[in-house]
Write a protein that holds these residues in place. Sequence first.
Motif, PDB file in Angstrom:
ATOM      1  N   PRO A  29      61.461  43.217  51.079  1.00 42.64           N
ATOM      2  CA  PRO A  29      60.523  42.828  50.758  1.00 42.64           C
ATOM      3  C   PRO A  29      59.894  41.036  51.365  1.00 42.64           C
ATOM      4  CG  PRO A  29      62.465  41.899  49.084  1.00 42.64           C
ATOM      5  CD  PRO A  29      63.268  42.804  50.730  1.00 42.64           C
ATOM      6  N   LEU A  30      58.775  41.414  51.207  1.00 48.24           N
ATOM      7  CA  LEU A  30      58.110  39.916  52.069  1.00 48.24           C
ATOM      8  C   LEU A  30      57.759  39.127  50.854  1.00 48.24           C
ATOM      9  CD1 LEU A  30      55.371  42.503  54.102  1.00 48.24           C
ATOM     10  CD2 LEU A  30      57.214  41.166  55.069  1.00 48.24           C
ATOM     11  N   PRO A  31      57.227  38.368  51.354  1.00 47.70           N
ATOM     12  CA  PRO A  31      56.706  36.792  50.202  1.00 47.70           C
ATOM     13  C   PRO A  31      55.346  37.911  50.159  1.00 47.70           C
ATOM     14  CG  PRO A  31      57.471  35.980  52.539  1.00 47.70           C
ATOM     15  CD  PRO A  31      57.540  37.398  52.849  1.00 47.70           C
ATOM     16  N   GLY A  32      54.721  37.040  48.658  1.00 52.77           N
ATOM     17  CA  GLY A  32      53.753  37.710  48.093  1.00 52.77           C
ATOM     18  C   GLY A  32      52.547  36.338  48.028  1.00 52.77           C
ATOM     19  N   VAL A  33      51.462  36.631  48.261  1.00 50.62           N
ATOM     20  CA  VAL A  33      50.257  35.325  47.633  1.00 50.62           C
ATOM     21  C   VAL A  33      49.697  35.942  46.156  1.00 50.62           C
ATOM     22  CG1 VAL A  33      49.237  33.094  48.406  1.00 50.62           C
ATOM     23  CG2 VAL A  33      50.398  34.785  49.635  1.00 50.62           C
ATOM     24  N   LEU A  34      49.063  35.051  45.558  1.00 46.22           N
ATOM     25  CA  LEU A  34      47.861  35.282  44.887  1.00 46.22           C
ATOM     26  C   LEU A  34      46.695  33.950  44.874  1.00 46.22           C
ATOM     27  CD1 LEU A  34      46.910  36.182  41.992  1.00 46.22           C
ATOM     28  CD2 LEU A  34      47.914  33.741  40.864  1.00 46.22           C
ATOM     29  N   ALA A  35      46.303  34.667  45.468  1.00 42.33           N
ATOM     30  CA  ALA A  35      44.797  34.556  46.383  1.00 42.33           C
ATOM     31  C   ALA A  35      43.936  34.458  45.110  1.00 42.33           C
ATOM     32  CB  ALA A  35      44.577  35.222  47.996  1.00 42.33           C
ATOM     33  N   ILE A  36      42.692  33.204  45.194  1.00 45.50           N
ATOM     34  CA  ILE A  36      42.192  33.693  43.580  1.00 45.50           C
ATOM     35  C   ILE A  36      40.516  32.495  44.642  1.00 45.50           C
ATOM     36  CG2 ILE A  36      42.035  32.539  41.948  1.00 45.50           C
ATOM     37  CD1 ILE A  36      44.706  32.497  41.193  1.00 45.50           C
ATOM     38  N   HIS A  37      39.644  33.406  44.818  1.00 45.74           N
ATOM     39  CA  HIS A  37      38.541  33.304  45.457  1.00 45.74           C
ATOM     40  C   HIS A  37      38.250  31.663  44.492  1.00 45.74           C
ATOM     41  CE1 HIS A  37      35.964  35.618  42.261  1.00 45.74           C
ATOM     42  NE2 HIS A  37      37.381  36.152  42.690  1.00 45.74           N
ATOM     43  N   GLY A  38      36.369  31.357  44.526  1.00 47.09           N
ATOM     44  CA  GLY A  38      35.446  30.259  44.217  1.00 47.09           C
ATOM     45  C   GLY A  38      34.714  30.507  43.489  1.00 47.09           C
ATOM     46  N   HIS A  39      33.862  30.524  43.754  1.00 51.74           N
ATOM     47  CA  HIS A  39      32.216  31.164  43.383  1.00 51.74           C
ATOM     48  C   HIS A  39      31.026  31.481  44.881  1.00 51.74           C
ATOM     49  CE1 HIS A  39      31.934  28.165  40.244  1.00 51.74           C
ATOM     50  NE2 HIS A  39      30.759  27.863  40.119  1.00 51.74           N
ATOM     51  N   GLY A  40      31.094  32.855  44.492  1.00 50.65           N
ATOM     52  CA  GLY A  40      30.476  34.044  45.099  1.00 50.65           C
ATOM     53  C   GLY A  40      30.416  34.935  44.876  1.00 50.65           C
ATOM     54  N   TYR A  41      30.618  35.936  45.625  1.00 42.74           N
ATOM     55  CA  TYR A  41      30.187  37.396  45.200  1.00 42.74           C
ATOM     56  C   TYR A  41      31.327  37.968  44.711  1.00 42.74           C
ATOM     57  CZ  TYR A  41      30.918  38.783  50.263  1.00 42.74           C
ATOM     58  OH  TYR A  41      31.087  39.008  51.546  1.00 42.74           O
ATOM     59  N   GLY A  42      32.822  37.628  44.449  1.00 42.44           N
ATOM     60  CA  GLY A  42      33.886  38.283  44.031  1.00 42.44           C
ATOM     61  C   GLY A  42      35.310  37.868  44.752  1.00 42.44           C
ATOM     62  N   SER A  43      36.769  38.666  44.618  1.00 38.45           N
ATOM     63  CA  SER A  43      37.141  39.200  45.875  1.00 38.45           C
ATOM     64  C   SER A  43      37.054  39.663  47.372  1.00 38.45           C
ATOM     65  CB  SER A  43      38.549  39.924  44.854  1.00 38.45           C
ATOM     66  OG  SER A  43      37.637  41.049  44.675  1.00 38.45           O
TER      67      SER A  43
END
Length: 342
Positions: free
Chosen positions: A93-107
């Motif tokens: 198993p690998l490390p994971g990241v929760l990536a959260i965008h800011g203002h814009g058009y989404g993920s």
Amino acid sequence: MWSGDSLLEKLYNEAVKEHHIQSKRELRNERRLKLKAALRDSMGHFEPNHGFVPRLLERVQCEGYVRERVELSATPELTFAAYILVPDGMMGPLPGVLAIHGHGYGSREIVGLLKDGTLDKEKPGIHQHFALQLVKRGMVVIAPDVIGFGERRLRADLALNPDTPSSCYNLSTQLMMLGKTLTGLRVAEALQAFHYLAARPEVDAERIGVMGFSGGGLIGFAASVLESRLQATVLTGFANTVKDSIFAVRHCIDNYTPGLLVHAELPELIGLVAPRPLFLESGEHDPIFPVAGFRKAAAEIKGIYEAEGAGDKLEIDVFPGVHEISGRLSYDWLKRTLSNGI
């Protein structure tokens, strides 16, 4: 004084003075627990949707990784999509990241796609396609669509203006009138995305971090404070003082949490992430999270980390840029921190 300037200054100074009094009166661990509870209460509670079963929407083989899109839910009557990026040929198993965008058009903006879902072949914007930068470093990334942007704008707003950039105003004001906040809803969904990521077979649930940019930094810091299993946090284009940013610059209404400043200024709240690893990144010429406020906040957060015996767990980078992601140090720091020397 007719304008109210002196009143606002007086109220702010009284709040900060009370923070200092309480911090000296209370034991450090006692105050930290109280502030975590205050943060949670200020954002408002959302009923969980325990019975929802995640649904795969698409699966695409890309160059060096697989991109999936799944449908998730954190509260009844509301679902959201999230992209999952899984590196090719990696032993898990690998490390994971929760990536959260800011203002814009989404993920889509952080996974290398245009608004319509087609491949973005142009030079990336301020988000720098940062989810791609993370998956290329061998981490599994989940990028949820933050409500209020892109495909998650309100129908009422789109009816008035199909090109409206966000639904932050209507979401924020209506939720506040109902005793809740948009930040609370966004954090609830971010944590649901974390739970889904942690359950994926490709992911080591003990090695998951979070990276948030701008408004995504607000979501990311709050999620990290409330979820101790997030092992490393990167905040870019966000860390500051309320005084030097939120009060000094006209921000989107989604940055305001009613009553929160009664309990603590933003640096002390960010410091609740300690003693877990934290990386703070900011552009030297950021106009909405000014560097002077960033340096003040970083200095206070550094003091908190040192008091927790974790001074070596905090990294700070001021880069020659504006309100944007740099990643010149933070991407590799996140991979190194989550890899635990493996």
